[in-house]
Design a protein around this motif. Sequence first.
Motif, short mmCIF file in Angstrom:
data_model
loop_
_atom_site.label_atom_id
_atom_site.label_comp_id
_atom_site.label_asym_id
_atom_site.label_seq_id
_atom_site.Cartn_x
_atom_site.Cartn_y
_atom_site.Cartn_z
N ALA A 27 0.85 -1.20 0.00
CA ALA A 27 0.00 0.00 0.00
C ALA A 27 0.88 1.24 0.00
O ALA A 27 2.05 1.20 0.35
CB ALA A 27 -0.92 0.01 1.21
N ALA A 28 0.28 2.35 -0.42
CA ALA A 28 0.92 3.65 -0.31
C ALA A 28 0.04 4.51 0.59
O ALA A 28 -1.17 4.60 0.40
CB ALA A 28 1.07 4.29 -1.68
N VAL A 29 0.66 5.12 1.59
CA VAL A 29 -0.06 5.90 2.59
C VAL A 29 0.40 7.35 2.49
O VAL A 29 1.59 7.63 2.46
CB VAL A 29 0.22 5.35 4.00
N THR A 30 -0.58 8.27 2.43
CA THR A 30 -0.27 9.69 2.41
C THR A 30 -0.76 10.33 3.70
O THR A 30 -1.94 10.27 4.03
CB THR A 30 -0.94 10.37 1.20
N VAL A 31 0.19 10.92 4.41
CA VAL A 31 -0.12 11.64 5.65
C VAL A 31 0.54 13.00 5.56
O VAL A 31 1.76 13.10 5.45
CB VAL A 31 0.39 10.87 6.89
N ALA A 32 -0.27 14.05 5.59
CA ALA A 32 0.23 15.43 5.56
C ALA A 32 1.19 15.65 4.40
O ALA A 32 2.33 16.07 4.58
CB ALA A 32 0.89 15.79 6.89
N ASP A 33 0.75 15.34 3.21
CA ASP A 33 1.50 15.53 1.96
C ASP A 33 2.80 14.73 1.90
O ASP A 33 3.69 15.04 1.11
CB ASP A 33 1.80 17.01 1.73
N THR A 34 2.94 13.71 2.70
CA THR A 34 4.10 12.83 2.65
C THR A 34 3.60 11.43 2.33
O THR A 34 2.80 10.87 3.07
CB THR A 34 4.85 12.81 4.01
N THR A 35 4.09 10.89 1.23
CA THR A 35 3.67 9.56 0.81
C THR A 35 4.76 8.55 1.14
O THR A 35 5.93 8.77 0.84
CB THR A 35 3.38 9.53 -0.71
N SER A 36 4.35 7.46 1.76
CA SER A 36 5.29 6.38 2.04
C SER A 36 4.64 5.06 1.69
O SER A 36 3.42 4.92 1.73
CB SER A 36 5.71 6.39 3.52
N GLU A 37 5.48 4.09 1.32
CA GLU A 37 4.96 2.77 0.98
C GLU A 37 4.97 1.88 2.21
O GLU A 37 5.88 1.94 3.03
CB GLU A 37 5.80 2.14 -0.14
N VAL A 38 3.95 1.06 2.31
CA VAL A 38 3.83 0.11 3.41
C VAL A 38 4.13 -1.26 2.84
O VAL A 38 3.54 -1.66 1.84
CB VAL A 38 2.41 0.12 4.02
N SER A 39 5.08 -1.95 3.47
CA SER A 39 5.36 -3.34 3.09
C SER A 39 5.39 -4.18 4.35
O SER A 39 5.43 -3.66 5.46
CB SER A 39 6.68 -3.44 2.33
N MET A 40 5.39 -5.48 4.18
CA MET A 40 5.41 -6.36 5.35
C MET A 40 6.77 -6.37 6.02
O MET A 40 6.89 -6.87 7.13
CB MET A 40 4.99 -7.76 4.94
N LEU A 41 7.78 -5.84 5.37
CA LEU A 41 9.09 -5.74 5.99
C LEU A 41 9.15 -4.60 6.98
O LEU A 41 10.15 -4.41 7.64
CB LEU A 41 10.18 -5.56 4.93
N GLY A 42 8.08 -3.83 7.08
CA GLY A 42 7.86 -2.71 7.99
C GLY A 42 9.06 -2.21 8.77
O GLY A 42 9.80 -2.96 9.36
N SER A 43 9.25 -0.93 8.73
CA SER A 43 10.32 -0.32 9.51
C SER A 43 9.73 0.89 10.22
O SER A 43 8.78 1.50 9.76
CB SER A 43 11.48 0.11 8.61
N GLY A 44 10.31 1.23 11.33
CA GLY A 44 9.85 2.41 12.07
C GLY A 44 8.45 2.24 12.60
O GLY A 44 8.17 1.34 13.38
N GLU A 45 7.53 3.11 12.16
CA GLU A 45 6.17 3.08 12.68
C GLU A 45 5.38 1.88 12.18
O GLU A 45 4.34 1.56 12.70
CB GLU A 45 5.43 4.39 12.33
N ASN A 46 5.86 1.20 11.14
CA ASN A 46 5.16 0.03 10.62
C ASN A 46 5.80 -1.26 11.09
O ASN A 46 5.77 -2.27 10.42
CB ASN A 46 5.14 0.06 9.08
N GLY A 47 6.40 -1.26 12.25
CA GLY A 47 7.10 -2.42 12.77
C GLY A 47 6.21 -3.61 13.06
O GLY A 47 6.67 -4.73 13.11
N TYR A 48 4.91 -3.39 13.24
CA TYR A 48 4.00 -4.48 13.54
C TYR A 48 3.75 -5.38 12.34
O TYR A 48 3.15 -6.42 12.47
CB TYR A 48 2.66 -3.94 14.04
N MET A 49 4.22 -5.01 11.17
CA MET A 49 4.02 -5.81 9.97
C MET A 49 4.94 -7.02 9.92
O MET A 49 4.78 -7.88 9.07
CB MET A 49 4.24 -4.96 8.72
N TRP A 50 5.93 -7.12 10.81
CA TRP A 50 6.84 -8.27 10.81
C TRP A 50 6.09 -9.57 11.02
O TRP A 50 6.48 -10.61 10.47
CB TRP A 50 7.92 -8.10 11.88
N GLY A 51 5.04 -9.56 11.79
CA GLY A 51 4.24 -10.77 12.00
C GLY A 51 3.61 -11.25 10.71
O GLY A 51 3.61 -12.44 10.40
N PHE A 52 3.08 -10.30 9.93
CA PHE A 52 2.51 -10.65 8.63
C PHE A 52 3.57 -11.20 7.69
O PHE A 52 3.33 -12.13 6.93
CB PHE A 52 1.83 -9.43 7.99
#
Length: 143
Positions: A27-52
């Motif tokens: 997925a691609a997430v846009t928050v306050a004009d900043t777009t970042s990609e979400v992957s299951m390798l998650g880093s930083g704030e997406n660290g919970y994706m490691w389980g997936f």
Amino acid sequence: MVIQRWQSVFLLIAAILMGIYSFSPIAAVTVADTTSEVSMLGSGENGYMWGFFGISLLTTLLALVTIFRYKALKQQKMLCRVGGGITAALTVSLMIVLYNLECDVLSVKMANLMPIISIFMFYFADRGISKDIKILSSYDRIR
């Protein structure tokens, strides 16, 4: 007698798709004009994706192990069903997590079709194994 060929192909396709899906952006997430990609390798704030990520790799490994359990058809059939069930649960839970992200814009990638196709591949392999069991039981009746 050629038993197992199509099931192995279906299971190999499922393993390849889930292996690619493990490392793909989902997925691609846009928050306050900043777009970042979400992957299951998650880093930083997406660290919970490691389980997936771990579950996705487990499903890949399960599909590969299932290919080589061709001598125990009932066990192979059970592993196909378990693999399809885990893939379905992974897909549903990942979509729930993605849609609950706090963001301005969520853009889901086409890579999310891979586990759905993989579920169908597990289903087709299960059907092929059922046909093989039926053929082998008919040979046992003849003897």
